[in-house]
Structures are given as C-alpha cells and as structure tokens.
Write a protein that holds these residues in place. Structure first.
Motif, PDB file in Angstrom:
ATOM      1  N   HIS A  76       0.936  -0.674   0.455  1.00 45.98           N
ATOM      2  CA  HIS A  76      -0.314   0.458   0.046  1.00 45.98           C
ATOM      3  C   HIS A  76       0.695   1.265   0.136  1.00 45.98           C
ATOM      4  O   HIS A  76       2.262   1.407   0.809  1.00 45.98           O
ATOM      5  N   ASP A 105       5.830   0.813   7.258  1.00 49.53           N
ATOM      6  CA  ASP A 105       4.884   0.669   7.267  1.00 49.53           C
ATOM      7  C   ASP A 105       4.096   1.721   5.395  1.00 49.53           C
ATOM      8  O   ASP A 105       3.912   2.692   6.687  1.00 49.53           O
ATOM      9  N   MET A 106       4.733   1.621   4.849  1.00 45.44           N
ATOM     10  CA  MET A 106       5.245  -0.028   4.312  1.00 45.44           C
ATOM     11  C   MET A 106       5.998   0.687   2.723  1.00 45.44           C
ATOM     12  O   MET A 106       6.451  -0.003   2.072  1.00 45.44           O
ATOM     13  N   GLU A 137      -5.306   2.215   1.984  1.00 38.23           N
ATOM     14  CA  GLU A 137      -4.894   0.748   3.551  1.00 38.23           C
ATOM     15  C   GLU A 137      -5.378   1.261   4.683  1.00 38.23           C
ATOM     16  O   GLU A 137      -5.647   0.480   5.134  1.00 38.23           O
ATOM     17  N   GLU A 138      -5.095   2.407   4.587  1.00 34.12           N
ATOM     18  CA  GLU A 138      -5.156   2.665   6.295  1.00 34.12           C
ATOM     19  C   GLU A 138      -5.831   3.672   6.232  1.00 34.12           C
ATOM     20  O   GLU A 138      -6.730   3.751   7.747  1.00 34.12           O
ATOM     21  N   GLU A 166       3.589  -6.212   4.077  1.00 31.03           N
ATOM     22  CA  GLU A 166       3.019  -5.144   5.160  1.00 31.03           C
ATOM     23  C   GLU A 166       4.363  -6.261   6.297  1.00 31.03           C
ATOM     24  O   GLU A 166       4.518  -7.508   5.889  1.00 31.03           O
TER      25      GLU A 166
HETATM   26 ZN   LIG Z   1       0.710  -1.006   6.080  1.00 30.65          ZN
END
Ligand SMILES: [Zn+2]
Length: 376
Positions: A76, A105-106, A137-138, A166
């Motif tokens: 992501h 991350d990431m 993604e977050e 991840e």
């Molecule tokens: Zn992540």
C-alpha cells in the motif's frame, strides 16, 4: 540491491502520501504517478487506476518465462500522519536502520518491489508477477476493494497467489483477525434536573449495555483460544451523551469494537449486538433504543496447504508461520479466492514517531521474493 532500495525508498518517503482522510493528507496520486513513471521507463505494462478523486492504485505486469499462474505482490502506498515526527519526509540512515514516515509501513516494501522490477528487466522471473500498489489501506481499503471488484474480474487469468508485503518481521502471516464496529443510541427526553419526572434519562440505560458487553467479553475469553490468533475480543470504543450536569440527558451513544476470528461468521457478532440492544430495551423508563453495525472487515486465514506458503518457507527456512494482530487488505484478496499471505520486513514504529525499517531485512525480503518468483 541494498543501494537501489535506499535510493528508491528515499524518493518514496519524500513524497507525502498521507491518507487523505487524515489531516495533512493529499492522497496517493503523486506517489502513484512516481511509481507509474518508474515502471514505464523500465518497459513494463503499467496502469494507474483512478479509484476516486486523488486516490489511485498502480498495477504492472512483469511477464515471466512460462505461462504459469501469476504471483501477485502488493504494497500500500498511503501512510498515516506525521504529527510530532521530525523530518518525516526525509529518509535518515543510522547503521542498518532507515528512519522516515512509511519506511516500515510500508514504503520499504514498495521500494523492494520496484528494485525487484529493475532486476527482472534483465532477468525475467519464471512466473508472471503482478506488481500492485494500492491506496487507502490505512482507512477503508478503497484501493484493494477496487482491485478485487473491478480489476480482478476483468483479468484474462487470475493470479495463483498473493503476497502482501506488510511488515511481519520476516515471518509468514497466515491468519489475521477481522473487526466490526457497532453502536447503540438511546433517546430520552430532556428536562431540568430539578424536575426529573418530566424527562427520560438517556444515559442511565447504558448500564445494561455495558453489563451485557462485559458478559460477552467474558464469554469470549472463556472459549478455547485460536492457536495463532488467541481469543476474539471486544472493547468499548467511544461513549458520549448529555448536555449539562443540571439536565436530564436526552441522548446517549455507546460504540464498541469487536475483533473477530476466522471461524466466526457475521451472524455471531450481529447476535451479540442484538443482545446488547435487547438488554437496554428491556429496562423500564420510556427511552428508545437504536442499534446498528457501522462497519466491518472480515478475518482471514490462508487455506491450509496453500502452495505460496511452502514456496516462501522454502526460500526463507527461518520464517515462522504466524497470526497477526492487525487487520490487512489481504483479507479482501483472500476472500476473493486468491490464496493470500503476508510477508515483509523487520522494523519498528508503524504509526509511531520513531518509525524505522531494517535495510538488511528489506534486502532479504527482496531475495526471498525473487526466489519465490523464480519457481514455477
Ligand atoms: Zn500497512
């Protein structure tokens, strides 16, 4: 490979790609354009997917030497915010540690994917490889939802497996929990505190909700634990209500989060929410009760015997098969029928101000993925 990873990661970290639902977040368009240009210059078939507004995914196909089912790699490209984090957008190296927002991350893994792509220009992998870079993604996983709903069904051949890079400390993530958010609202009637008989208290009935949630939490703890994931759980998320200390409150709301195990279906948690609503509704007092599910994401377990697990294990014999405490996009891909695992670097401080990733670990992750793709 280490030099290329550092150079690429420096460029990726320098681009602010904070999720646009967070303060200071422009979204992923700029970083998507950077990745797109980089891969296009290398000669790959690459596409930017406009997901919504300034949100975008990038997908690229690396053609392998044989027509076996493709391996999908995913990273992501959004990050969380940078409040309190000094020099968040400039990568800093201290020994083996690379500091910067998103390093762990990431974006570190995204740099690995780009470095692998560079290597595959000269020496193509055995299998086809899909490089997928997803937005959001977050927050609500708009990017991977787009991949699963719009992109995957239109492909002439589905990938045989997906690896989400991840951070897993070089372990193989084969299970993670899901989550569901619930709320209950109590509506009463406002009145002056000196005349309570004219009002209906909306806060006090929450006692039944709290007691019922406590019972459910105890029941979850008393069930046998999942070997990889431990127990399902719940916690109170937010509570609010009332206007003044001297007023009978006309409104109160309680929200909670339930963390789910792969074998728990949606009916299980919906049933718990109904128990909570009934407990409050059954109290005398004239209040109204409304309960609803706000949002949910499914848990995931990689199918036992999925070939991709063995392939990573063979390339990285020291890696353990683990359950992960966090939710990840892999559940969406997995439930779309693509056996999915998580495998990524060692580091520290995802979402924290002292985020770093190990450079040696990134290089090892790259070497493992290179071997995985080299196997037909
Ligand atoms: Zn992540």
């Amino acid at each position: 490979m280490q030099d290329r990873i550092v150079t690429l990661l420096k460029e990726l970290v320098a681009i602010n790609s904070i999720n646009s639902t967070l303060s200071g977040g422009p979204g992923e368009k700029e970083i998507a354009d950077f990745i797109h240009n980089h891969l296009r210059r290398l000669g790959f078939e690459v596409q930017v997917q406009a997901v919504s507004g300034a949100r975008a995914n990038v997908v690229a196909l690396v053609r392998g030497k044989s027509p076996s089912p493709a391996v999908l790699l995913n990273g992501h490209i959004d990050t969380v915010g940078v409040e309190g984090m000094p020099l968040s957008f400039s990568l800093r190296q201290e020994g083996d540690r690379l500091y910067g927002r998103g390093a762990y991350d990431m974006k570190g893994s995204v740099a690995v994917m780009l470095a692998l792509a560079e290597r595959w220009v000269r020496r193509p992998p055995e299998a086809n490889v899909w490089l997928t870079f997803s937005c959001d993604e977050e927050d609500r996983s708009l990017g991977t939802e787009f991949l699963v709903k719009e992109w995957l069904p239109a492909l002439p051949a589905r990938p045989g497996a997906a690896i989400f890079l991840e951070p897993t400390e070089e372990n193989i993530g084969v299970a993670h929990k899901g989550f569901a958010w619930f709320e209950i609202e109590v509506v009463g009637k406002a009145a002056h505190g000196s005349r309570p008989e004219q009002g209906v208290d909306a806060i006090l009935p929450l006692r039944a909700a709290l007691a019922e949630l406590d019972r459910i939490a105890n029941e979850l703890r008393s069930r046998p634990a999942d070997v990889l994931l431990g127990h399902a759980s719940l916690h109170g998320g937010k509570i609010e209500g009332g206007t003044e200390l001297s007023m009978v409150p006309a409104y109160a709301r309680l929200q909670w989060e339930r963390r789910t195990l792969p074998e728990e279906g949606p009916d299980t948690v919906d049933g718990e929410s109904e128990r909570v609503a009934h407990a409050v509704a059954n109290l005398a007092g004239g209040h109204e009760v409304k309960a609803r599910k706000i949002f949910m994401r499914p848990p995931y377990r990689t199918p036992p015997g999925a070939d991709v697990v063995g392939r990573i294990q063979a390339a990285s014999p020291g890696s353990q098969r683990v359950g992960l405490s966090f939710w990840a996009d892999s559940a969406l891909m997995g439930l779309a029928g693509i056996p999915s695992v998580l495998f990524g670097p060692i580091g520290h401080g995802a979402h924290a101000v002292d985020e770093w990733v190990s450079l040696k670990s990134l290089a090892r992750v790259g070497a493992v993925l290179s071997k995985v793709a080299a196997v037909n």
